[in-house]
Structures are given as structure tokens and as C-alpha cells.
Design a protein around this motif. Structure first.
Motif, PDB file in Angstrom:
ATOM      1  N   ASN A  25       0.835  -1.204   0.000  1.00  0.00           N
ATOM      2  CA  ASN A  25       0.000   0.000   0.000  1.00  0.00           C
ATOM      3  C   ASN A  25       0.867   1.250   0.000  1.00  0.00           C
ATOM      4  O   ASN A  25       0.576   2.231  -0.702  1.00  0.00           O
TER       5      ASN A  25
ATOM      6  N   ARG B 137       2.518   1.548  -3.466  1.00  0.00           N
ATOM      7  CA  ARG B 137       1.528   1.969  -4.465  1.00  0.00           C
ATOM      8  C   ARG B 137       1.269   3.470  -4.362  1.00  0.00           C
ATOM      9  O   ARG B 137       1.173   4.167  -5.377  1.00  0.00           O
ATOM     10  N   ARG B 138       1.125   3.980  -3.126  1.00  0.00           N
ATOM     11  CA  ARG B 138       0.892   5.416  -2.938  1.00  0.00           C
ATOM     12  C   ARG B 138       2.043   6.237  -3.495  1.00  0.00           C
ATOM     13  O   ARG B 138       1.831   7.250  -4.186  1.00  0.00           O
TER      14      ARG B 138
ATOM     15  N   TRP C 181       2.107   6.067  -7.262  1.00  0.00           N
ATOM     16  CA  TRP C 181       1.032   6.885  -7.822  1.00  0.00           C
ATOM     17  C   TRP C 181       1.428   8.365  -7.818  1.00  0.00           C
ATOM     18  O   TRP C 181       1.189   9.082  -8.791  1.00  0.00           O
TER      19      TRP C 181
ATOM     20  N   GLU D  42       3.803   4.192 -14.953  1.00  0.00           N
ATOM     21  CA  GLU D  42       2.450   3.623 -14.970  1.00  0.00           C
ATOM     22  C   GLU D  42       2.491   2.102 -14.852  1.00  0.00           C
ATOM     23  O   GLU D  42       1.675   1.503 -14.139  1.00  0.00           O
TER      24      GLU D  42
ATOM     25  N   HIS E 181       3.368   1.211 -11.232  1.00  0.00           N
ATOM     26  CA  HIS E 181       2.214   1.474 -10.372  1.00  0.00           C
ATOM     27  C   HIS E 181       1.147   0.398 -10.544  1.00  0.00           C
ATOM     28  O   HIS E 181       0.552  -0.067  -9.565  1.00  0.00           O
ATOM     29  N   PHE E 182       0.927  -0.032 -11.792  1.00  0.00           N
ATOM     30  CA  PHE E 182      -0.049  -1.091 -12.051  1.00  0.00           C
ATOM     31  C   PHE E 182       0.401  -2.404 -11.398  1.00  0.00           C
ATOM     32  O   PHE E 182      -0.422  -3.159 -10.864  1.00  0.00           O
TER      33      PHE E 182
ATOM     34  N   GLU F 147      -0.333  -2.154  -7.742  1.00  0.00           N
ATOM     35  CA  GLU F 147      -1.779  -2.228  -7.526  1.00  0.00           C
ATOM     36  C   GLU F 147      -2.289  -3.659  -7.681  1.00  0.00           C
ATOM     37  O   GLU F 147      -3.148  -4.122  -6.908  1.00  0.00           O
ATOM     38  N   GLU F 148      -1.748  -4.370  -8.669  1.00  0.00           N
ATOM     39  CA  GLU F 148      -2.144  -5.757  -8.900  1.00  0.00           C
ATOM     40  C   GLU F 148      -1.763  -6.640  -7.710  1.00  0.00           C
ATOM     41  O   GLU F 148      -2.558  -7.478  -7.256  1.00  0.00           O
TER      42      GLU F 148
ATOM     43  N   LEU G  31      -1.295  -5.646  -4.636  1.00  0.00           N
ATOM     44  CA  LEU G  31      -2.123  -5.271  -3.493  1.00  0.00           C
ATOM     45  C   LEU G  31      -3.499  -5.930  -3.583  1.00  0.00           C
ATOM     46  O   LEU G  31      -4.042  -6.398  -2.568  1.00  0.00           O
ATOM     47  N   ASP G  32      -4.064  -5.970  -4.786  1.00  0.00           N
ATOM     48  CA  ASP G  32      -5.341  -6.676  -4.970  1.00  0.00           C
ATOM     49  C   ASP G  32      -5.199  -8.154  -4.636  1.00  0.00           C
ATOM     50  O   ASP G  32      -6.088  -8.760  -4.017  1.00  0.00           O
TER      51      ASP G  32
END
Length: 339
Positions: A212, A215-216, A219, A247, A250-251, A254-255, A257-258
Motif C-alpha cells: 500500500n 503503491r501510494r 502513484w 504507470e 504502479h499497475f 496495484e495488482e 495489493l489486490d
């Protein structure tokens, strides 16, 4: 150390080797300031200065000699400042946060996981300021110090250097993200096995916190990359490549983290399922024994006249009744598919 206007260019490219050897013999955690002249272009007025462990007075002197805004210089001293980008006339100010390769595995805060790099650049200079030597920045400096000082456009050089530095910051997150992915895979295998996953739950939450955080920061870095001045030709291509790289990273964060959120939710679902299975077994036992307990309670009452107690077939009749009730319950449960 006090930095004066005449002292700023005092570590030229020709003396970089000697400066590097002096730094190698120096304890990296000493408080003395290192001002390194990393790169100077030929034919145009453009240079890259790297300032390590400056004091407030050093930064004030640098701001005075280079015409840097004092408010931005003050931000250089804040170790917890998040990435930002500002323009002050012809000078731009940028703060980046790169992942610290020496950060402990349990680190889950911005200050513990990352290191800040402040950047000032203008038409003729590019200045990086940081509190500690950083591996990714050292590699970048070595690459640019070995670069041929051929004639070039100063504006293009500043864009390329800015893009290289931001690329290096973004790529510093690749290794910790790959480590997080390996931990998530191990957690998933442990969870899908015969284990209950409780032992790995604290580590999974730590991975989630770190993801997290990364990712922040990625971003924010992507946001900054989209605000850099666009241009035509090679400058636009360099900045577009930077934005695509930021990008993509970051993706990736995010992936992951999901993925870890899904695994944590799956752990909670499996724990609830196991609890339901235990409750189901207990309920089945209760359903069998509740009518039997009722019969035992009835015939355990101390009344003076109970004909069944003195009847010769009373005892076997009660047994037949209890067995019959158990068979009826079992058949009913089977028809309802509860067994």
C-alpha cells in the motif's frame, strides 16, 4: 562546510576519481558534506552537482548562490516529505522517494522503507540533494560521469537526466515488489494446503502495508511524471517513456495489493467455513442426543407410580424407542443432505 559561489564548481569532472576515492575511505555516516561535480557538458553551459548530507547553512548558501527559492530549500530538510513538483520561474523543484535497498524486511513506514532525493534544475544546472549515499543514485552518477561530454542541447540534457533519475527511482521499487510477489505466492500455497494460515497472517498484513505504501508513492511519482513539461521530438519521447514506465510499475503494485487483499479475504472465508463445519458437527450431535436426553429426563423423574419402570419389557422398549428415533433422525438428515 560553507558553500560559496566560488566553491560550487570546485569538484570538476577531472577530480571525480579522487573525490570518489576520498569518499570510499570515509565513513558514509559521518556528517561532513560531499559536493560532487558529476557531469559537465561540452559546448554548452550545463552541469550536474550532487550534494550529500548538507546542513541548513549549506543549503541556505546554495540557495543564495544559485538563486533557489528558500521555501523549496526548507522542504529539502524534511525527511518525511512526500513526492512533489513545483516551478519557480526558470527553476524547477522536485522531491522523489526511492526504495531503500538497506531497509529492514519488517519496515512498513515511508521513512523506514524509502529515502528522499530533492532535485533543483534550471537551464544550466541540475542539483541533487540527499542525506545518505544511495545505491541507485551512485550507479546513475557513474553512468553519467562516464558519458562522453559531447556538444548537446542543455535543455535536452536536463530532460534526459531528469528522466534517468526518475526511471531509477521507479525501478528501485521493482525488487521489493518481486519479493512481495514471492511472499504472496508462498502465502497462497500455505493457505491452499492443509494449514490454517494463522501463522502467516501477520506477515501477510505486513506485506499489505508495504504494498500500500509503495503503491501510494508510485502513484504520486506517476502524477509528477505527467506534470513534467512536454515538448516535441526526442524530449517528448523521453518523457513519454518515463510515464509509461511509472504507470507500469504502479499497475504492478496495484495488482499485487489486490492479490494480497483477495488472499486475506479468502483466509477469513476459509476460517468462517471451518467454523461452520465445526458448528455443523456439533449441531448434528445435538440433534441426535436431544430427544434421547428428553427420554432419559422423563424416566429419571422420581414419581411414585410409573408403570413402565416395573413392566418386564420396559427396559428393552425404551432402547427400541431410542434406536428408532435415532434412525428416523438419520434418515431425515440424509434426505435433506445434511449428512
Amino acid at each position: 562546510m560553507s558553500i560559496t559561489a566560488s566553491a560550487l564548481p570546485w569538484r570538476r569532472a577531472a577530480s571525480c576519481v579522487a573525490a570518489a576515492s576520498r569518499r570510499d575511505n570515509r565513513d558514509p555516516f559521518e556528517g561532513d558534506v560531499v559536493l560532487e561535480h558529476v557531469f559537465r557538458a561540452a559546448g554548452v553551459e550545463f552541469e550536474w552537482l550532487d550534494l550529500v548530507e548538507p546542513t541548513p547553512s549549506d543549503l541556505q548558501e546554495l540557495a543564495r548562490t544559485r538563486g533557489l527559492p528558500e521555501t523549496a530549500v526548507v522542504d529539502c530538510l524534511d525527511p518525511e516529505h512526500l513526492p512533489k513538483f513545483e516551478r519557480f520561474g526558470g527553476t524547477a523543484f522536485l522531491i522523489l522517494r526511492a526504495h531503500d535497498e538497506a531497509a529492514p524486511a519488517a519496515a512498513d513506514s515511508i521513512q523506514a522503507c524509502t529515502r528522499k532525493v530533492a532535485v533543483f534544475w534550471g537551464p544550466t544546472f541540475f542539483i541533487t540533494i540527499h542525506r545518505r549515499p544511495q545505491e541507485f543514485l551512485t550507479r546513475l552518477k557513474e553512468r553519467w560521469a562516464a558519458r562522453a561530454a559531447a556538444d548537446a542541447d542543455a535543455d535536452l540534457l536536463s530532460v534526459e537526466l531528469l528522466a534517468d533519475l526518475t526511471h531509477a527511482v521507479v525501478e528501485s521499487y521493482e525488487r521489493p515488489l518481486e519479493s512481495a510477489e514471492a511472499l504472496i505466492d508462498a502465502f497462497e500455497s500455505h493457505l491452499m494446503g492443509e494449514h490454517d494460515g494463522v501463522a502467516t497472517l501477520p506477515e501477510a498484513y505486513r506485506v499489505k502495508r508495504r504494498l500500500n505504501l509503495m503503491r501510494r508513492l508510485l502513484w504520486r511519482t506517476l502524477n509528477l511524471a505527467t506534470r513534467f513539461r512536454t515538448a516535441n521530438g526526442r524530449r517528448a519521447a523521453v518523457l513519454q517513456d518515463l510515464r509509461e514506465n511509472a504507470e507500469s510499475m504502479h499497475f504492478y503494485a496495484e495488482e499485487l495489493l489486490d492479490d494480497v487483499n483477495n488472499l486475506l479475504n479468502m483466509h477469513l472465508a476459509l476460517a468462517a467455513h471451518r467454523t461452520n463445519e465445526v458448528v455443523k458437527v456439533l449441531t448434528i450431535f445435538s440433534a441426535f442426543f436431544l430427544p434421547l436426553t428428553f427420554l432419559v429426563g422423563v424416566y429419571g423423574m422420581n414419581f411414585a407410580y410409573m408403570p413402565e419402570l416395573v413392566h418386564p419389557m420396559g427396559y428393552p422398549a425404551i432402547w427400541l424407542l431410542m434406536v428408532g428415533m435415532s434412525i428416523v433422525i438419520w434418515v431425515w438428515f440424509r434426505r435433506r443432505r445434511w449428512l
